[in-house]
Design an enzyme around this catalytic site. Sequence first.
Site, PDB file in Angstrom:
ATOM      1  N   LEU A 240      13.242  11.992 -22.784  1.00  0.00           N
ATOM      2  CA  LEU A 240      13.129  11.699 -24.226  1.00  0.00           C
ATOM      3  C   LEU A 240      11.845  10.912 -24.489  1.00  0.00           C
ATOM      4  O   LEU A 240      11.882   9.732 -24.865  1.00  0.00           O
ATOM      5  CB  LEU A 240      14.359  10.924 -24.700  1.00  0.00           C
ATOM      6  CG  LEU A 240      15.655  11.724 -24.656  1.00  0.00           C
ATOM      7  CD1 LEU A 240      16.800  10.916 -25.264  1.00  0.00           C
ATOM      8  CD2 LEU A 240      15.493  13.052 -25.398  1.00  0.00           C
ATOM      9  N   HIS A 241      10.734  11.614 -24.295  1.00  0.00           N
ATOM     10  CA  HIS A 241       9.420  10.959 -24.398  1.00  0.00           C
ATOM     11  C   HIS A 241       9.313  10.056 -25.632  1.00  0.00           C
ATOM     12  O   HIS A 241       8.976   8.879 -25.535  1.00  0.00           O
ATOM     13  CB  HIS A 241       8.318  12.018 -24.495  1.00  0.00           C
ATOM     14  CG  HIS A 241       8.328  13.029 -23.402  1.00  0.00           C
ATOM     15  ND1 HIS A 241       7.812  12.768 -22.170  1.00  0.00           N
ATOM     16  CD2 HIS A 241       8.788  14.316 -23.359  1.00  0.00           C
ATOM     17  CE1 HIS A 241       7.933  13.846 -21.398  1.00  0.00           C
ATOM     18  NE2 HIS A 241       8.523  14.786 -22.099  1.00  0.00           N
ATOM     19  N   ASP A 242       9.564  10.665 -26.788  1.00  0.00           N
ATOM     20  CA  ASP A 242       9.242   9.971 -28.043  1.00  0.00           C
ATOM     21  C   ASP A 242      10.104   8.737 -28.284  1.00  0.00           C
ATOM     22  O   ASP A 242       9.674   7.796 -28.968  1.00  0.00           O
ATOM     23  CB  ASP A 242       9.386  10.943 -29.218  1.00  0.00           C
ATOM     24  CG  ASP A 242       8.312  12.019 -29.183  1.00  0.00           C
ATOM     25  OD1 ASP A 242       7.246  11.775 -28.587  1.00  0.00           O
ATOM     26  OD2 ASP A 242       8.546  13.104 -29.749  1.00  0.00           O
TER      27      ASP A 242
END
Length: 319
Positions: A240-242
Site C-alpha cells: 500500500l505505497h500511498d
Amino acid sequence: MSKDRTPIILDGDPGHDDAIAWVLAFAWPELEILGVSTVSGNAPIARTTRNMLQIMTLLGVRDIPLAQGAQRPIVGEMFTAASVHGDSGLDGPKLPEPKVGLCGLGAIELMAKLLGESAKPVMLVPIGPLTNIAGLLLAYPELKAKIAGVSMMGGGLLMGNWTPAAEFNILVDPEAAAIVFESGLPITMAGLDVTEKAYLRPDDFGRVRAVGGKVATIVADWLEYFYQFHKKLGYSGAPLHDAVAIVALIQPEILTIREVYVQVETQGEYCRGATVGDFFGRAGRTPNVKAIMDVDRAAFVDLIVEAVAKYRGGGERNA
Ligand code: BDR
Ligand code: CA
C-alpha cells in the site's frame, strides 16, 4: 473543531493504494482535509477524477471541495498503470455512483485558494505524479510560505519499479518532481524503500473483511484485486505505497526516517525519473528530504484495520 488539527490537501491518481490512503486519511480526525484533487497517473484524468468522486461518495464525504487536475505531464508523454490497476484505474468491486461533484476550480486554483484562505500553513499530500504540485509552485510562488511541507509517495532511493531506476509517480513527470524536490519545501518521501515493506498479506485482508460493513468490504476487495497483480511478480501481499504518506502524518513513530539530499534525474538513457539519494554526502548539500526507509509492518496493518473499523457505522468520519 480542535485547533490542533493538521490542515492538509490530498492529491492523487486513484488507484487502489490511493483509495486506501484516502480511507486512512478520512478516518483520522486529527487531519483537517481542506480539499482533494486528481492528477493523471494510474489512469487518464477523466477516470482518476471519476474514481475520486466514487471514493468520496463511498466514504460519505460531502462538504470538501474536489477538483480535477493535470491531464498530462509538463514535458513527457502521458502513460498509465492499467497493468497494475486495470483500465479504470480502480478495477475490482463495484463502487457507488458519484453523489458529489467537482467544485468548479482546477486542482491548482483550488490549492491556491485553500492555501490563501488557511490561517495555518498547509501540508500537501501528493500520492500520484507531481504535476499539480509543480504547477502550483510555478503559478503561485508567493504561496510557498503557506505550505507547511509535502508528504508524498514517489521515488525510491534504492530501487525503481517502472524501470530499474525509476518509480512510476516520478517517471510519469520527472520535470514536475524536480521542481518539487528543488523547491526548498520540507519533503517527506515515502518511496519504494519503505512502501515495498508496507504490504498487507491475505490473512491481513481477512482481518479487514472481518470488520464488516461497506467500506471494510470494498477495501478488502481492493486489496484482493491489487494482490492478484503483485502475486504474479512474487509478492506475498499487496503493497500500500500511498498509505505511507498518510502514516507519516498520523503515526510517524512506526517509521524509520533518514535525512538525505535527493535530486531527480530528468535526462538519461537508463535513469530518467530516478531519485538519486546522496547517502554519503558527496554533493556537499544540506539534506532536502526526509526519506522514509522502513516501517513496523505489524503496526501498519493494525492502523489500516483500525481505520476501516471507524467507518463501521457508515458515513463520513472526518468532515
Ligand atoms: C505508485 O504508483 C501507483 O501505481 C501507485 O498508486 C503509487 O502511487 C507506486 O509506484
Ligand atoms: Ca498513486
